[in-house]
Design a protein around this motif. Sequence first.
Motif, PDB file in Angstrom:
ATOM      1  N   GLU A 254     -14.937  -9.803  10.706  1.00 60.78           N
ATOM      2  CA  GLU A 254     -14.648  -8.922   9.542  1.00 60.78           C
ATOM      3  C   GLU A 254     -13.478  -7.827   9.956  1.00 60.78           C
ATOM      4  N   ASP A 255     -13.386  -7.588  11.341  1.00 62.12           N
ATOM      5  CA  ASP A 255     -12.498  -6.810  12.161  1.00 62.12           C
ATOM      6  C   ASP A 255     -10.905  -7.423  11.758  1.00 62.12           C
ATOM      7  N   VAL A 256     -10.901  -8.502  11.817  1.00 63.50           N
ATOM      8  CA  VAL A 256      -9.497  -9.291  11.409  1.00 63.50           C
ATOM      9  C   VAL A 256      -9.160  -9.102  10.046  1.00 63.50           C
ATOM     10  N   ARG A 257     -10.308  -9.421   9.133  1.00 62.48           N
ATOM     11  CA  ARG A 257     -10.013  -9.239   7.778  1.00 62.48           C
ATOM     12  C   ARG A 257      -9.973  -8.145   7.354  1.00 62.48           C
ATOM     13  N   ARG A 258     -10.276  -6.881   7.612  1.00 69.00           N
ATOM     14  CA  ARG A 258      -9.910  -5.363   7.209  1.00 69.00           C
ATOM     15  C   ARG A 258      -8.711  -5.262   7.935  1.00 69.00           C
ATOM     16  N   ALA A 259      -7.857  -5.656   8.948  1.00 70.66           N
ATOM     17  CA  ALA A 259      -6.606  -5.473   9.306  1.00 70.66           C
ATOM     18  C   ALA A 259      -5.542  -5.963   8.446  1.00 70.66           C
ATOM     19  N   ALA A 260      -6.047  -7.287   7.992  1.00 71.37           N
ATOM     20  CA  ALA A 260      -5.210  -8.095   7.139  1.00 71.37           C
ATOM     21  C   ALA A 260      -4.966  -7.337   5.507  1.00 71.37           C
ATOM     22  N   ALA A 261      -6.221  -6.857   5.106  1.00 74.35           N
ATOM     23  CA  ALA A 261      -6.384  -6.440   3.805  1.00 74.35           C
ATOM     24  C   ALA A 261      -5.741  -5.131   3.792  1.00 74.35           C
ATOM     25  N   LEU A 262      -5.786  -4.153   5.050  1.00 71.50           N
ATOM     26  CA  LEU A 262      -4.732  -3.036   5.063  1.00 71.50           C
ATOM     27  C   LEU A 262      -3.366  -3.394   5.097  1.00 71.50           C
ATOM     28  N   LEU A 263      -2.812  -4.580   5.680  1.00 68.46           N
ATOM     29  CA  LEU A 263      -1.531  -4.678   5.466  1.00 68.46           C
ATOM     30  C   LEU A 263      -0.981  -5.015   4.029  1.00 68.46           C
ATOM     31  N   GLU A 264      -2.046  -5.473   3.004  1.00 69.67           N
ATOM     32  CA  GLU A 264      -1.817  -5.806   1.911  1.00 69.67           C
ATOM     33  C   GLU A 264      -2.147  -4.715   0.655  1.00 69.67           C
ATOM     34  N   SER A 265      -2.726  -3.563   1.345  1.00 72.02           N
ATOM     35  CA  SER A 265      -3.418  -2.527   0.361  1.00 72.02           C
ATOM     36  C   SER A 265      -2.491  -1.808  -0.592  1.00 72.02           C
ATOM     37  N   PRO A 266      -2.034  -2.056  -1.686  1.00 73.16           N
ATOM     38  CA  PRO A 266      -1.358  -1.201  -2.438  1.00 73.16           C
ATOM     39  C   PRO A 266      -1.499   0.274  -1.936  1.00 73.16           C
ATOM     40  N   LYS A 267      -2.687   0.859  -2.297  1.00 75.66           N
ATOM     41  CA  LYS A 267      -2.818   2.248  -2.089  1.00 75.66           C
ATOM     42  C   LYS A 267      -2.477   3.013  -0.719  1.00 75.66           C
ATOM     43  N   ASP A 268      -2.832   1.804   0.270  1.00 78.64           N
ATOM     44  CA  ASP A 268      -2.250   2.421   2.013  1.00 78.64           C
ATOM     45  C   ASP A 268      -0.742   2.248   1.968  1.00 78.64           C
ATOM     46  N   LEU A 269      -0.347   1.115   1.449  1.00 80.74           N
ATOM     47  CA  LEU A 269       1.111   0.729   1.556  1.00 80.74           C
ATOM     48  C   LEU A 269       2.083   1.883   1.030  1.00 80.74           C
ATOM     49  N   HIS A 270       1.597   2.465  -0.122  1.00 81.03           N
ATOM     50  CA  HIS A 270       2.240   3.776  -0.799  1.00 81.03           C
ATOM     51  C   HIS A 270       2.033   5.043  -0.038  1.00 81.03           C
ATOM     52  N   GLU A 271       0.853   5.184   0.452  1.00 79.30           N
ATOM     53  CA  GLU A 271       0.640   6.163   1.312  1.00 79.30           C
ATOM     54  C   GLU A 271       1.598   6.132   2.174  1.00 79.30           C
ATOM     55  N   HIS A 272       1.602   5.167   3.081  1.00 78.09           N
ATOM     56  CA  HIS A 272       2.488   4.934   4.191  1.00 78.09           C
ATOM     57  C   HIS A 272       3.893   5.096   3.986  1.00 78.09           C
ATOM     58  N   ALA A 273       4.335   4.314   2.719  1.00 75.76           N
ATOM     59  CA  ALA A 273       5.712   4.657   2.462  1.00 75.76           C
ATOM     60  C   ALA A 273       6.351   6.133   2.299  1.00 75.76           C
ATOM     61  N   VAL A 274       5.286   6.949   1.484  1.00 75.19           N
ATOM     62  CA  VAL A 274       5.633   8.146   1.614  1.00 75.19           C
ATOM     63  C   VAL A 274       6.229   8.918   2.956  1.00 75.19           C
ATOM     64  N   VAL A 275       5.202   8.493   3.654  1.00 73.99           N
ATOM     65  CA  VAL A 275       5.431   9.185   4.952  1.00 73.99           C
ATOM     66  C   VAL A 275       6.751   8.698   5.872  1.00 73.99           C
ATOM     67  N   VAL A 276       6.967   7.458   5.734  1.00 71.32           N
ATOM     68  CA  VAL A 276       8.173   7.015   6.212  1.00 71.32           C
ATOM     69  C   VAL A 276       9.423   7.440   5.880  1.00 71.32           C
ATOM     70  N   ASP A 277       9.458   7.423   4.438  1.00 69.95           N
ATOM     71  CA  ASP A 277      10.567   8.214   3.537  1.00 69.95           C
ATOM     72  C   ASP A 277      10.949   9.510   4.065  1.00 69.95           C
ATOM     73  N   ALA A 278       9.736  10.295   4.116  1.00 65.96           N
ATOM     74  CA  ALA A 278      10.064  11.826   4.536  1.00 65.96           C
ATOM     75  C   ALA A 278      10.594  11.849   6.032  1.00 65.96           C
ATOM     76  N   ILE A 279      10.218  11.023   6.931  1.00 60.98           N
ATOM     77  CA  ILE A 279      10.547  11.053   8.180  1.00 60.98           C
ATOM     78  C   ILE A 279      11.946  10.491   8.223  1.00 60.98           C
ATOM     79  N   ARG A 280      12.668   9.646   7.349  1.00 62.26           N
ATOM     80  CA  ARG A 280      13.805   9.003   7.390  1.00 62.26           C
ATOM     81  C   ARG A 280      14.743  10.021   7.029  1.00 62.26           C
ATOM     82  N   ALA A 281      14.306  10.763   5.918  1.00 61.79           N
ATOM     83  CA  ALA A 281      15.165  12.048   5.191  1.00 61.79           C
ATOM     84  C   ALA A 281      15.374  13.088   6.229  1.00 61.79           C
ATOM     85  N   ALA A 282      14.193  13.380   6.932  1.00 60.27           N
ATOM     86  CA  ALA A 282      14.376  14.628   8.100  1.00 60.27           C
ATOM     87  C   ALA A 282      15.164  14.132   9.418  1.00 60.27           C
TER      88      ALA A 282
END
Length: 423
Positions: A254-282
């Motif tokens: 189950e632990d491995v499944r959760r990690a794999a699902a996180l890597l494909e989660s649209p909600k979490d990937l969007h949340e992460h991309a917002v942070v990365v874009d802000a740090i890149r710009a800064a």
Amino acid sequence: MTTVHHAPAGGVAEHAAPAPAAPAPAGPADASTPGPDHAAIGAASGLLGQYRAAADEAFFASPTRTLLTAGVHARVPQDGRPLPVRVAATLAEARRAGVERPLVVGAVAFDHDSRVELAVPERVRRAGALRDDPLIALPAPPAELIDWQVRPIPEPAAYGTGVAAVVERLRGGELSKVVLARTLELSADRPLDLPAILQRLGRRDPGGYTFAVPAGGGRTLIGASPELLLSRRGTAVLANPLAGSVPRSADLGEDVRRAAALLESPKDLHEHAVVVDAIRAALAPYCRTLDVPARPTVVRTAAMWHLATSITGELADPAVSALELATALHPTPAVCGTPTAVARRVIGEVEPFDRGLYTGMVGWGDADGDGEWVVTIRCAEADERTLRVYAGAGVVDRSRPEDELAETSAKFRTFLDAAGVSR
């Protein structure tokens, strides 16, 4: 002109904090570089074991070094000057007063214009990283059986109501993300053993960032953060944002499944991309080159899986300090939201408490501009018999109150387990 490279990335890492990719130029050992004698077996775990929670003592451990400081030569003042200017002036005065290779250690509040708890120590002891010390595998002192009184602020139902209200505002276009936190106030029936709690934090996640620093008023800020805001060594810069999380499972499959699902989660990937874009710009205005992986990795702590991206760069101007860069980044969308000003206002309207040092930054910086500044999460403010523990979750338009409540509950576990709180 900054050159931004997008490198492919993916996979699983043990922690979110690799050392800077580019080494500093050779030169004399300084406060930022543990020497060969500091790599001895037992040196880092020894400093962890010698922390005594005195009002003038600080401990900070990272994947590159371990620091234990004592005494106060000077405190960084709270005045109208920008924080990096105040810190640079305090370090320059310490150097003129004869302090060899001075550094500041401590914490900065979420609103870094309102509160800083930074000091130049009188004595600094250094060692290598906790994760590189074989003795860190030895067990920590067991948690005491304490009769804890726990008061959640806000109550879980009220937190869920706040998340739902913010989701409606997000869907209305007022903002795209906001981080909502909650806190637990814990009261013990006896004095707390903070050094033992620190031992359990450090030994449970030795590859992360473990800290205990004075928080003013006889209180201590203590915790184990997985997230590096920014480090600088010479002209090499590293930021390692985390955003998008899921609790670990005791079941391996189950632990491995959760990690794999996180890597494909649209909600979490969007949340992460917002942070990365802000740090890149800064960071882009400060860097000659900037390497930003195209996709995050997943990293693990004892309690959580996180999406993480290691952003590396080379400074265009070597006079820019780690703290100046950190304040340019802070607060990132990972702890505040976006747009920043609107998210700050929503946090003030919805959260029924002052964050204080939580979601600020904790770490060290030296007179040469090197330093490590960590996002102040997985932490508590403590006094003799009480703990105030914090956890937050990123809310976007796809968020569900029950999921964010579960995420904050899982994040509490890092500190509650170390304190011996079973709820």
